[in-house]
Design a protein around this motif. Structure first.
Motif, PDB file in Angstrom:
ATOM      1  N   GLU A  23      -0.430   8.749  42.435  1.00  0.00           N
ATOM      2  CA  GLU A  23      -1.859   8.876  42.165  1.00  0.00           C
ATOM      3  C   GLU A  23      -2.242  10.349  42.155  1.00  0.00           C
ATOM      4  OE1 GLU A  23      -6.200   7.241  43.615  1.00  0.00           O
ATOM      5  OE2 GLU A  23      -4.525   7.116  45.012  1.00  0.00           O
ATOM      6  N   ASP A  24      -2.939  10.731  41.128  1.00  0.00           N
ATOM      7  CA  ASP A  24      -3.528  12.059  41.017  1.00  0.00           C
ATOM      8  C   ASP A  24      -5.030  11.803  40.879  1.00  0.00           C
ATOM      9  OD1 ASP A  24      -3.897  14.768  40.721  1.00  0.00           O
ATOM     10  OD2 ASP A  24      -3.013  14.886  38.718  1.00  0.00           O
ATOM     11  N   PRO A  25      -5.794  11.950  41.975  1.00  0.00           N
ATOM     12  CA  PRO A  25      -7.196  11.532  41.979  1.00  0.00           C
ATOM     13  C   PRO A  25      -8.059  12.290  40.964  1.00  0.00           C
ATOM     14  CG  PRO A  25      -6.508  12.319  44.154  1.00  0.00           C
ATOM     15  CD  PRO A  25      -5.382  12.546  43.226  1.00  0.00           C
ATOM     16  N   LEU A  26      -9.231  11.779  40.742  1.00  0.00           N
ATOM     17  CA  LEU A  26     -10.195  12.338  39.799  1.00  0.00           C
ATOM     18  C   LEU A  26     -10.419  13.821  40.065  1.00  0.00           C
ATOM     19  CD1 LEU A  26     -11.645  10.800  37.575  1.00  0.00           C
ATOM     20  CD2 LEU A  26     -13.612  10.610  39.077  1.00  0.00           C
ATOM     21  N   GLY A  40       8.735   5.249  31.954  1.00  0.00           N
ATOM     22  CA  GLY A  40       7.794   4.317  32.562  1.00  0.00           C
ATOM     23  C   GLY A  40       6.411   4.397  31.931  1.00  0.00           C
ATOM     24  N   GLU A  41       5.405   4.146  32.766  1.00  0.00           N
ATOM     25  CA  GLU A  41       4.031   4.188  32.285  1.00  0.00           C
ATOM     26  C   GLU A  41       3.075   4.604  33.393  1.00  0.00           C
ATOM     27  OE1 GLU A  41       2.121  -0.216  32.549  1.00  0.00           O
ATOM     28  OE2 GLU A  41       3.586   0.069  30.952  1.00  0.00           O
ATOM     29  N   VAL A  42       1.954   5.183  32.981  1.00  0.00           N
ATOM     30  CA  VAL A  42       0.885   5.587  33.892  1.00  0.00           C
ATOM     31  C   VAL A  42      -0.445   5.220  33.254  1.00  0.00           C
ATOM     32  CG1 VAL A  42       2.172   7.480  34.975  1.00  0.00           C
ATOM     33  CG2 VAL A  42       0.779   7.935  32.956  1.00  0.00           C
ATOM     34  N   THR A  43      -1.463   5.136  34.087  1.00  0.00           N
ATOM     35  CA  THR A  43      -2.818   4.935  33.587  1.00  0.00           C
ATOM     36  C   THR A  43      -3.581   6.235  33.743  1.00  0.00           C
ATOM     37  OG1 THR A  43      -2.776   2.598  34.170  1.00  0.00           O
ATOM     38  CG2 THR A  43      -4.945   3.603  33.847  1.00  0.00           C
ATOM     39  N   THR A  70      -2.774   7.374  37.574  1.00  0.00           N
ATOM     40  CA  THR A  70      -2.219   6.447  38.552  1.00  0.00           C
ATOM     41  C   THR A  70      -0.972   5.811  37.954  1.00  0.00           C
ATOM     42  OG1 THR A  70      -3.677   4.684  37.793  1.00  0.00           O
ATOM     43  CG2 THR A  70      -4.386   5.894  39.732  1.00  0.00           C
ATOM     44  N   ALA A  71      -0.065   5.425  38.827  1.00  0.00           N
ATOM     45  CA  ALA A  71       1.192   4.820  38.391  1.00  0.00           C
ATOM     46  C   ALA A  71       0.944   3.468  37.765  1.00  0.00           C
ATOM     47  CB  ALA A  71       2.131   4.684  39.586  1.00  0.00           C
ATOM     48  N   GLY A  72       1.772   3.150  36.795  1.00  0.00           N
ATOM     49  CA  GLY A  72       1.807   1.802  36.259  1.00  0.00           C
ATOM     50  C   GLY A  72       2.771   1.001  37.117  1.00  0.00           C
TER      51      GLY A  72
END
Length: 160
Positions: A23-26, A40-43, A70-72
């Motif tokens: 997670e890399d916050p706002l 992979g994937e992230v959101t 954030t991580a998928g």
């Protein structure tokens, strides 16, 4: 929301981090950031939009844009490439005012393929750390920015 001050080495206006994102916050920052999903994937939340970035996707975050990652599901590997906009403005005076759109759900085209190829070259030169890698990376980033200006700048106007 947090302002992130990006620090660069005194003689190198590019910062590259390859990581497994949890997670890399706002947050926001003044400099341009490229998010290149290697595995992979992230959101990605960018402003009010949410994007599911999968392996091979590239997103360009212009300066001043509020975003988070954030991580998928499963593991991921993401290259975060941040550039000192002030430094590269000597080559591109309007850089801090530009807005780039590199992400697309459409089929791959030559322009995006070329951009990804240039990014992979940058990542390889940076990780190899040859004698001259810093200047090679800077010259390559100038080529990347030329390509962005020509094909991905939302504020570039066609002849009409």
């Amino acid at each position: 929301m947090l302002f992130e001050r990006i620090t660069y080495a005194e003689d190198f206006p590019i910062r590259i981090t390859v990581a497994d994102v949890v997670e890399d916050p706002l947050h926001y920052h003044l400099d341009i950031e490229f998010i290149y999903v290697l595995k992979g994937e992230v959101t990605l939340k960018n402003g009010y939009c949410h994007y599911r970035l999968r392996e091979g996707d590239l997103f360009t975050n212009s300066g001043h844009e509020v975003h988070s990652l954030t991580a998928g599901s499963g593991e991921n590997a993401v290259a975060l490439i941040q550039i000192n906009t002030h430094y590269f403005a000597q080559y591109f005076p309007q850089l801090s005012k530009s807005c780039y759109r590199t992400y697309s759900t459409k089929a791959e085209d030559q322009r995006r393929s070329r951009l990804k190829h240039l990014m992979l070259q940058l990542l390889m030169k940076h990780s190899a750390r040859s004698f001259n890698y810093k200047s090679e990376c800077i010259y390559l980033m100038v080529d990347i920015l030329k390509h962005l200006e020509k094909y991905f700048n939302l504020f570039a106007f066609d002849k009409n």
